[in-house]
Enzyme design. Structure first.
Site, PDB file in Angstrom:
ATOM      1  N   ASP A   1       0.845  -1.185   0.000  1.00  0.00           N
ATOM      2  CA  ASP A   1       0.000   0.000   0.000  1.00  0.00           C
ATOM      3  C   ASP A   1       0.889   1.247   0.000  1.00  0.00           C
ATOM      4  OD1 ASP A   1      -1.712   2.211   1.480  1.00  0.00           O
ATOM      5  OD2 ASP A   1      -3.118   0.708   0.753  1.00  0.00           O
TER       6      ASP A   1
ATOM      7  N   SER B   1     -10.037  -5.679   1.216  1.00  0.00           N
ATOM      8  CA  SER B   1     -11.475  -5.698   1.415  1.00  0.00           C
ATOM      9  C   SER B   1     -12.139  -6.775   0.562  1.00  0.00           C
ATOM     10  CB  SER B   1     -12.071  -4.337   1.056  1.00  0.00           C
ATOM     11  OG  SER B   1     -12.043  -4.124  -0.349  1.00  0.00           O
TER      12      SER B   1
ATOM     13  N   GLU C   1      -7.286 -12.993   1.262  1.00  0.00           N
ATOM     14  CA  GLU C   1      -7.684 -12.840   2.660  1.00  0.00           C
ATOM     15  C   GLU C   1      -8.437 -11.519   2.763  1.00  0.00           C
ATOM     16  OE1 GLU C   1      -5.796 -11.969   6.942  1.00  0.00           O
ATOM     17  OE2 GLU C   1      -5.011 -13.779   5.977  1.00  0.00           O
TER      18      GLU C   1
ATOM     19  N   CYS D   1      -7.379  -7.877  10.662  1.00  0.00           N
ATOM     20  CA  CYS D   1      -8.415  -8.671  10.000  1.00  0.00           C
ATOM     21  C   CYS D   1      -9.067  -9.683  10.929  1.00  0.00           C
ATOM     22  CB  CYS D   1      -7.839  -9.373   8.772  1.00  0.00           C
ATOM     23  SG  CYS D   1      -6.437 -10.453   9.137  1.00  0.00           S
TER      24      CYS D   1
END
Length: 536
Positions: free
Chosen positions: A202, A252, A273, A307
């Site tokens: 990211d 997401s 995931e 998560c």
């Protein structure tokens, strides 16, 4: 007054020292790290900010689609020589990387905190996970990947072997919430399996992954075997997944669906995931002090931006009041802070978007009748995106927080009358990533765990017992994803299996002088005989 973090040359962090608060990174260090990325000489740049203060942190060059194609081509050229190395040679490199991560954990902890905003202790969890994954696959890859013998059609005459070949070039898009752990621990087994890897971190947390690339190079990883590309996922990630032989994505559920379609159109395998709305059930016989302490960790680690963190607390009505009397004071006592020390229990949310989601869920629930038991406040006095750890009661199905993943320091209370009702509530979600059960009766805990549709279920722990058991698979059911990380599945998914069957002596055609009819009668007797002998 702030000082500049001089990343190189820092002493190893032994866990007890306190370091000066610093929310800047030396620009020369940024240039050194970003040199490990595949970008054009005149690349466009973006300025990242630290969630701790909202101030500029680093200027990051952005890869173009052509840069991504160049990175994949370079990885593809380097992969055959890397795959030709003995597994033991690759394992030695992983163990050197393991030691470098520990030796340079101060630098890594600083980067993780500055880029993600999390508390230092939660950043240290990423050090632990990375070292465990590196060590596990260094010691087990040979066993997971070795050729295997299987029983052939005609035992003794049909000799069957299963071989494992690397996929080739693996493409990974990593999330921001665990920049070290989620950035590199999917890369390591892919490399151990003999693949080259192109990874896109990211943009908010690129420096942490780039520092890992630097450490892997120092450990001896050949050039181009690991390539890093930088830029928005919708541009760089999409181009990357159009080029590679295997797709790995963490993020997401909404984006994961698009990634799955993209992989399916190219007929390449993928692992995803995705999101979670993870439940924790406190049964009537639970040790309530232990459950309260564990629930605090499970709900608020990394400010809930994990998560597998817990967003739903399911309490047996007979102990609900006693549990909350223990749980709520512990939540209220959590310390929020932006220092690069071990003084804070909770850090910041990563961005204005994450803050907006938490605020929306809390205010929507309040407006529809829910009660805030603890927290419920934005804390701009600490930093732009700090939010207090929050507990909601009276949540109902029409509230957004009931169904949507929050991914923040927010948990909702649900009361039930029985274990059966608890299982129904736990499973009443589109997600199925992680769950937790607290009971003194371990047999009861195991039985309840087997009834919950989640990829991991922890008994008398929130998430760490399953997640940190690196030899066991971890992943999601339902809308929480496809595939598994960790364990044998976590490395074999990066390989293609090949069956080699060698037939000796008797062939498998109709032997002379048998007729086809006589041959089928003989084979029918053979099949019945094998069943009678109990042979597979």
């Amino acid at each position: 007054m702030t000082t500049t973090t001089g990343i190189p040359g820092a002493a190893p962090d032994l866990g007890g020292e306190e370091r000066p608060d610093s929310h800047r990174i030396d620009p020369q260090r940024v240039r050194r790290l970003t040199a490990h990325a595949v970008t054009s000489p005149r690349a466009d740049t973006m300025t990242t900010v630290t969630p701790m203060t909202g101030r500029p942190l680093a200027q990051i060059p952005l890869s173009t689609p052509a840069d991504v194609q160049l990175a994949v081509a370079g990885a593809r050229a380097a992969q055959p020589d890397w795959a030709a190395l003995p597994v033991t040679a690759r394992a030695d490199l992983m163990l050197r990387f393991h030691d470098l991560v520990l030796a340079h954990q101060v630098e890594l902890l600083d980067l993780i905190q500055l880029e993600s905003g999390k508390a230092r202790l939660h950043a240290f969890e990423e050090i632990v996970d990375t070292c465990q994954v590196a060590r596990y696959y260094a010691h087990t890859a040979r066993r997971h990947l070795r050729p295997r013998r299987h029983v052939g059609l005609l035992p003794g005459l049909t000799q069957v072997s299963e071989l494992r070949h690397p996929k080739g070039v693996v493409g990974i898009v990593a999330p921001w919430n665990y920049p070290l752990s989620m950035g590199i621990t999917d890369v390591l087994p892919a490399l151990m399996a003999g693949n080259a890897v192109v990874v896109r971190p990211d943009t908010q947390t690129s420096l942490t992954l780039l520092y890992c690339a630097e450490l892997l190079a120092r450990a001896g990883l050949p050039q181009r075997v690991l390539q890093v590309v930088l830029g928005p996922g919708g541009v760089v990630g999409t181009v990357l997944f159009d080029q590679v032989d295997y797709v790995g994505f963490t993020g997401s559920t909404q984006t994961g669906r698009r990634v799955a379609v993209q992989a399916a159109e190219r007929l390449v395998s993928c692992s995803l995931e995705l999101g979670g709305k993870n439940p924790l059930y406190v049964a009537a016989d639970a040790d309530l002090d232990r459950a309260a302490e564990g629930a605090v960790r499970a709900c608020f680690a990394s400010a809930g931006q994990l998560c597998v963190s817990i967003e739903r607390l399911i309490l047996h009505e007979s102990i609900a009041a006693d549990f909350l009397a223990r749980f709520l004071p512990r939540v209220q006592a959590l310390r929020l802070g932006a220092d690069l020390t071990y003084d804070a229990d909770l850090g910041s949310l990563v961005s204005a978007d994450q803050l907006a989601t938490v605020h929306r869920h809390v205010e929507d629930a309040r407006a529809k009748g829910a009660t805030v038991l603890v927290g419920g406040r934005h804390r701009p006095d600490l930093g732009p995106w700090f939010y207090e750890p929050t507990v909601l009661d009276g949540v109902t199905s029409e509230m957004a927080v009931c169904r949507e993943e929050t991914f923040g320091p927010l948990v909702s209370i649900y009361r039930v009358r029985s274990d059966d009702e608890a299982v129904r509530v736990a499973n009443d979600t589109a997600y199925g990533l992680n769950a937790s059960i607290w009971t003194r009766d371990l047999a009861r805990g195991r039985a309840l765990a087997a009834r919950i549709a989640a990829g991991t279920v922890n008994v008398n722990e929130g998430y760490a017992a399953a997640y940190a058991s690196t030899a066991a698979p971890m992943g999601g059911m339902k809308d929480s994803g496809l595939g598994r990380r960790h364990g044998a599945e976590g490395i074999r998914k990066y390989t293609e299996s090949q069956t080699v069957a060698v037939q000796r002596g008797l062939g498998l055609g109709v032997p002379e002088p048998l007729t086809a009819a006589r041959f089928t009668a003989v084979m029918t007797g053979f099949l019945r005989g094998m069943k009678g002998l109990g042979r597979p």
